[in-house]
Motif scaffolding. Structure first.
Motif, PDB file in Angstrom:
ATOM      1  N   GLU A 122       0.816  -1.216   0.000  1.00  0.00           N
ATOM      2  CA  GLU A 122       0.000   0.000   0.000  1.00  0.00           C
ATOM      3  C   GLU A 122       0.850   1.265   0.000  1.00  0.00           C
ATOM      4  OE1 GLU A 122      -3.694   1.683   2.655  1.00  0.00           O
ATOM      5  OE2 GLU A 122      -2.090   0.627   3.695  1.00  0.00           O
ATOM      6  N   ARG A 143      -3.893  -7.960   4.721  1.00  0.00           N
ATOM      7  CA  ARG A 143      -2.962  -7.452   5.719  1.00  0.00           C
ATOM      8  C   ARG A 143      -1.797  -8.417   5.849  1.00  0.00           C
ATOM      9  NH1 ARG A 143      -2.878  -2.398   6.987  1.00  0.00           N
ATOM     10  NH2 ARG A 143      -5.024  -1.858   7.215  1.00  0.00           N
ATOM     11  N   TYR A 145       1.289  -9.553   8.277  1.00  0.00           N
ATOM     12  CA  TYR A 145       1.709  -9.458   9.672  1.00  0.00           C
ATOM     13  C   TYR A 145       3.139  -9.943   9.782  1.00  0.00           C
ATOM     14  CZ  TYR A 145      -3.136  -8.558  10.644  1.00  0.00           C
ATOM     15  OH  TYR A 145      -4.377  -7.998  10.653  1.00  0.00           O
ATOM     16  N   ARG A 152       2.667  -4.195   9.785  1.00  0.00           N
ATOM     17  CA  ARG A 152       1.336  -4.659   9.394  1.00  0.00           C
ATOM     18  C   ARG A 152       0.879  -3.916   8.134  1.00  0.00           C
ATOM     19  NH1 ARG A 152      -1.107  -4.858  15.424  1.00  0.00           N
ATOM     20  NH2 ARG A 152       0.113  -6.646  16.085  1.00  0.00           N
ATOM     21  N   SER A 153       1.599  -4.129   7.059  1.00  0.00           N
ATOM     22  CA  SER A 153       1.311  -3.453   5.798  1.00  0.00           C
ATOM     23  C   SER A 153       0.124  -4.094   5.096  1.00  0.00           C
ATOM     24  CB  SER A 153       2.518  -3.529   4.874  1.00  0.00           C
ATOM     25  OG  SER A 153       3.613  -2.885   5.445  1.00  0.00           O
ATOM     26  N   LEU A 154      -0.505  -3.298   4.270  1.00  0.00           N
ATOM     27  CA  LEU A 154      -1.584  -3.792   3.433  1.00  0.00           C
ATOM     28  C   LEU A 154      -0.992  -4.182   2.083  1.00  0.00           C
ATOM     29  CD1 LEU A 154      -4.680  -4.183   3.305  1.00  0.00           C
ATOM     30  CD2 LEU A 154      -4.802  -1.909   2.295  1.00  0.00           C
ATOM     31  N   ARG A 155      -1.209  -5.436   1.689  1.00  0.00           N
ATOM     32  CA  ARG A 155      -0.766  -5.908   0.375  1.00  0.00           C
ATOM     33  C   ARG A 155      -1.946  -5.834  -0.575  1.00  0.00           C
ATOM     34  NH1 ARG A 155       2.834 -11.085  -0.208  1.00  0.00           N
ATOM     35  NH2 ARG A 155       0.853 -11.848  -0.915  1.00  0.00           N
TER      36      ARG A 155
END
Length: 162
Positions: A122, A143, A145, A152-155
């Protein structure tokens, strides 16, 4: 956590060996820049030395492979997936990534596929813009983890119909 690094390294080595052994469904493209000769000397990018005898410098790479969505490896179906796009920071914004992606798109057409997928984080705004400019659209979000709370990045899972 130091004991974990050798396991991760081994996993990466085995993954690369597996990919390189595949007869079909894997390709790695490399963008090279030929060094320019100037008054008997070689003009080179800062902190970047030629890595082969042909006097070329690697400035970008990308992989495309057929992936099985089932992590246990049971064959259901496979889909073409872009991975590991990287361009040296000194050569970004020059169309190298765009050309590497286009080469992968042509490769999967040669494989008889019509769809191409990839993940992007993201917060990777330049990559997201590039993929959107090339016609990729969001398929799903997930998400990630990691070991740290900050990881905790959003892919974003992207798709393009070729």
């Amino acid at each position: 956590m130091a004991w974990l690094l050798p396991l991760i390294r081994l996993g990466m080595q085995e993954d690369l060996k597996y990919r390189l052994r595949q007869q079909q469904g894997y390709a790695c493209f490399v963008a090279e820049l030929q060094a320019t000769t100037l008054q008997g000397g070689t003009l080179q990018a800062p902190e970047f030395q030629p890595t082969n005898p042909r006097n070329f410098q690697i400035v970008g790479t990308i992989e495309v492979s057929l992936r099985n969505p089932n992590f246990l490896g049971r064959p259901q179906f496979t889909y073409p997936y872009l991975a590991n796009l990287a361009v040296h920071p000194d050569y970004r914004q020059q169309g190298i990534a765009r050309r590497l992606i286009q080469m992968c798109e042509q490769k999967i057409v040669n494989w008889g596929a019509q769809d191409l997928y990839l993940h992007v984080l993201e917060e990777n705004f330049p990559a997201r813009k590039l993929y959107l400019d090339l016609g990729y659209s969001t398929q799903s979000l997930a998400r990630m983890y990691g070991f740290h709370r900050q990881s905790r990045s959003l892919r974003i899972f992207l798709h393009k119909k070729i």
